[in-house]
Design an enzyme around this catalytic site. Structure first.
Site, mmCIF file in Angstrom:
data_model
loop_
_atom_site.group_PDB
_atom_site.id
_atom_site.type_symbol
_atom_site.label_atom_id
_atom_site.label_comp_id
_atom_site.label_asym_id
_atom_site.label_seq_id
_atom_site.Cartn_x
_atom_site.Cartn_y
_atom_site.Cartn_z
ATOM 1 N N GLN A 36 -32.910 11.644 51.633
ATOM 2 C CA GLN A 36 -34.138 10.932 51.247
ATOM 3 C C GLN A 36 -34.581 9.646 51.220
ATOM 4 O O GLN A 36 -33.297 9.398 50.350
ATOM 5 C CB GLN A 36 -34.978 11.977 50.750
ATOM 6 C CG GLN A 36 -34.209 12.089 49.261
ATOM 7 C CD GLN A 36 -34.586 13.255 48.343
ATOM 8 O OE1 GLN A 36 -35.537 13.914 48.802
ATOM 9 N NE2 GLN A 36 -34.126 13.418 47.366
ATOM 10 N N HIS A 60 -30.335 14.231 49.658
ATOM 11 C CA HIS A 60 -31.198 15.705 49.367
ATOM 12 C C HIS A 60 -30.530 16.951 49.410
ATOM 13 O O HIS A 60 -30.118 17.857 48.400
ATOM 14 C CB HIS A 60 -32.383 14.993 50.735
ATOM 15 C CG HIS A 60 -32.546 16.784 50.334
ATOM 16 N ND1 HIS A 60 -34.529 17.240 51.182
ATOM 17 C CD2 HIS A 60 -33.531 17.677 49.529
ATOM 18 C CE1 HIS A 60 -35.062 18.099 50.146
ATOM 19 N NE2 HIS A 60 -34.414 18.094 49.380
ATOM 20 N N ASN A 97 -31.210 13.599 41.734
ATOM 21 C CA ASN A 97 -32.774 14.127 41.653
ATOM 22 C C ASN A 97 -33.682 12.624 41.035
ATOM 23 O O ASN A 97 -34.987 12.127 40.010
ATOM 24 C CB ASN A 97 -32.834 15.045 40.370
ATOM 25 C CG ASN A 97 -33.772 15.789 39.826
ATOM 26 O OD1 ASN A 97 -34.862 15.374 40.513
ATOM 27 N ND2 ASN A 97 -34.168 16.700 39.569
ATOM 28 N N VAL A 98 -34.478 12.172 42.356
ATOM 29 C CA VAL A 98 -35.379 11.217 42.315
ATOM 30 C C VAL A 98 -36.899 11.618 42.214
ATOM 31 O O VAL A 98 -37.882 10.931 40.891
ATOM 32 C CB VAL A 98 -36.086 11.237 44.065
ATOM 33 C CG1 VAL A 98 -36.419 9.988 43.631
ATOM 34 C CG2 VAL A 98 -34.854 11.005 44.741
ATOM 35 N N PHE A 107 -31.470 19.763 40.087
ATOM 36 C CA PHE A 107 -31.500 20.212 41.025
ATOM 37 C C PHE A 107 -29.989 20.370 41.933
ATOM 38 O O PHE A 107 -30.149 21.035 43.068
ATOM 39 C CB PHE A 107 -31.612 18.432 41.605
ATOM 40 C CG PHE A 107 -32.164 18.025 42.653
ATOM 41 C CD1 PHE A 107 -32.342 18.726 43.747
ATOM 42 C CD2 PHE A 107 -31.371 16.598 43.233
ATOM 43 C CE1 PHE A 107 -32.631 17.670 45.356
ATOM 44 C CE2 PHE A 107 -31.426 15.716 44.487
ATOM 45 C CZ PHE A 107 -32.197 16.549 45.477
ATOM 46 N N GLN A 111 -29.248 22.528 44.663
ATOM 47 C CA GLN A 111 -28.765 22.941 46.150
ATOM 48 C C GLN A 111 -27.113 23.377 46.672
ATOM 49 O O GLN A 111 -27.176 24.060 47.397
ATOM 50 C CB GLN A 111 -28.028 21.416 46.543
ATOM 51 C CG GLN A 111 -29.752 20.226 46.416
ATOM 52 C CD GLN A 111 -30.301 20.919 47.476
ATOM 53 O OE1 GLN A 111 -30.189 21.078 48.471
ATOM 54 N NE2 GLN A 111 -31.673 20.941 48.011
ATOM 55 N N LYS A 114 -28.714 27.105 47.147
ATOM 56 C CA LYS A 114 -28.968 27.549 47.963
ATOM 57 C C LYS A 114 -28.427 28.086 49.645
ATOM 58 O O LYS A 114 -28.577 28.470 50.494
ATOM 59 C CB LYS A 114 -30.512 27.008 48.106
ATOM 60 C CG LYS A 114 -31.182 27.608 49.346
ATOM 61 C CD LYS A 114 -33.143 26.520 48.704
ATOM 62 C CE LYS A 114 -33.761 27.298 50.158
ATOM 63 N NZ LYS A 114 -35.452 26.623 50.123
ATOM 64 N N HIS A 115 -27.865 26.436 48.989
ATOM 65 C CA HIS A 115 -27.149 25.858 50.164
ATOM 66 C C HIS A 115 -25.654 25.880 51.132
ATOM 67 O O HIS A 115 -24.493 25.821 51.625
ATOM 68 C CB HIS A 115 -27.402 24.416 50.503
ATOM 69 C CG HIS A 115 -29.313 24.713 50.719
ATOM 70 N ND1 HIS A 115 -29.857 24.905 52.195
ATOM 71 C CD2 HIS A 115 -29.925 24.114 50.326
ATOM 72 C CE1 HIS A 115 -31.162 24.771 52.060
ATOM 73 N NE2 HIS A 115 -31.398 23.976 51.465
#
Length: 227
Positions: A36, A60, A97-98, A107, A111, A114-115
């Site tokens: 991102q 991201h 973590n922008v 963050f 990730q 979830k992924h």
């Protein structure tokens, strides 16, 4: 136990083993490595970012994905080796973590849960997930900012064509098609994310499946893309 019963039990055990082995090797078709662009992420966030941004594409996430149907999420954790603290200085640079730089760990954890958990067996555990991303971004030079820079496209805040951006990314990914995400506000369209895709073993780049379709708010136009 009679012969018939023994045969039935052996068949059941064999079927169970096949199910266990097959379940550990299916569930996704390829990886999306999505980065991102920090200023654009903040421009389109409902609340302002808490800290100044860098003119960089940073990670991201690394997402196991499917060609057809939904992508897997929040899968079983098979190996409980957690993220090594030694990775955190690098992660803070390439995977911040922008939106809130005081809370990188939340963050990263989101990730992974979830992924990353769905990347087995290519991704073995939490530490392997983050080591893999560091390797991809730094060692394997899958840094979108550098790929664009090598093609003489810098974050100068000028408008680009989609073709120029795609040619630039292809030059760093064995001529494979990336996936672009744009967003528009006050008649200005910005490049928000670039995704590089690889096969499920992470052995080769592939053309990214499932681009944003016409009508999607994330579809990039053919020209006038701010970067």
């Amino acid at each position: 136990m009679g012969i018939t019963g023994m045969i039935s039990m052996i068949t059941m055990v064999f079927s169970l083993l096949v199910l266990i082995l097959s379940s550990s090797t299916v569930g996704f078709d390829y990886f999306q490595f999505t980065q991102q662009y920090q200023p654009a992420v903040c421009n389109f966030n409902p609340t302002p970012c808490k800290d100044p941004t860098d003119k960089l594409f940073t990670v991201h996430g690394l997402w196991p994905s499917n060609n057809v149907g939904g992508d897997p999420e929040s899968c079983k954790i098979r190996n409980h080796r957690t993220r090594a603290k030694a990775l955190e200085p690098q992660l803070e640079i390439i995977w911040p973590n922008v939106l809130d730089r005081t809370n990188h760990t939340a963050f990263w954890r989101r990730q992974w849960i979830k992924h990353g958990t769905c990347g087995y067996p290519t991704i073995q555990n939490e530490n392997d997930y983050f080591e893999t991303v560091v390797k991809m971004y730094i060692t394997e030079k899958q840094n979108v900012s550098k790929i664009l820079s090598n093609a003489k496209i810098e974050p100068d805040g000028i408008k680009r064509t989609l073709a120029d951006l795609e040619i630039a990314i292809r030059s760093g990914t064995d001529n494979k098609k990336p996936k672009f995400k744009c967003q528009k506000k006050r008649r200005v369209t910005e490049l928000v994310e670039v995704t590089l895709c690889s096969d499920k073993n992470r052995a080769h780049f592939i053309d990214c499946p499932n681009p944003f379709q016409p009508g999607s708010p994330y579809l990039c136009p053919t020209n006038n893309i701010l970067y």
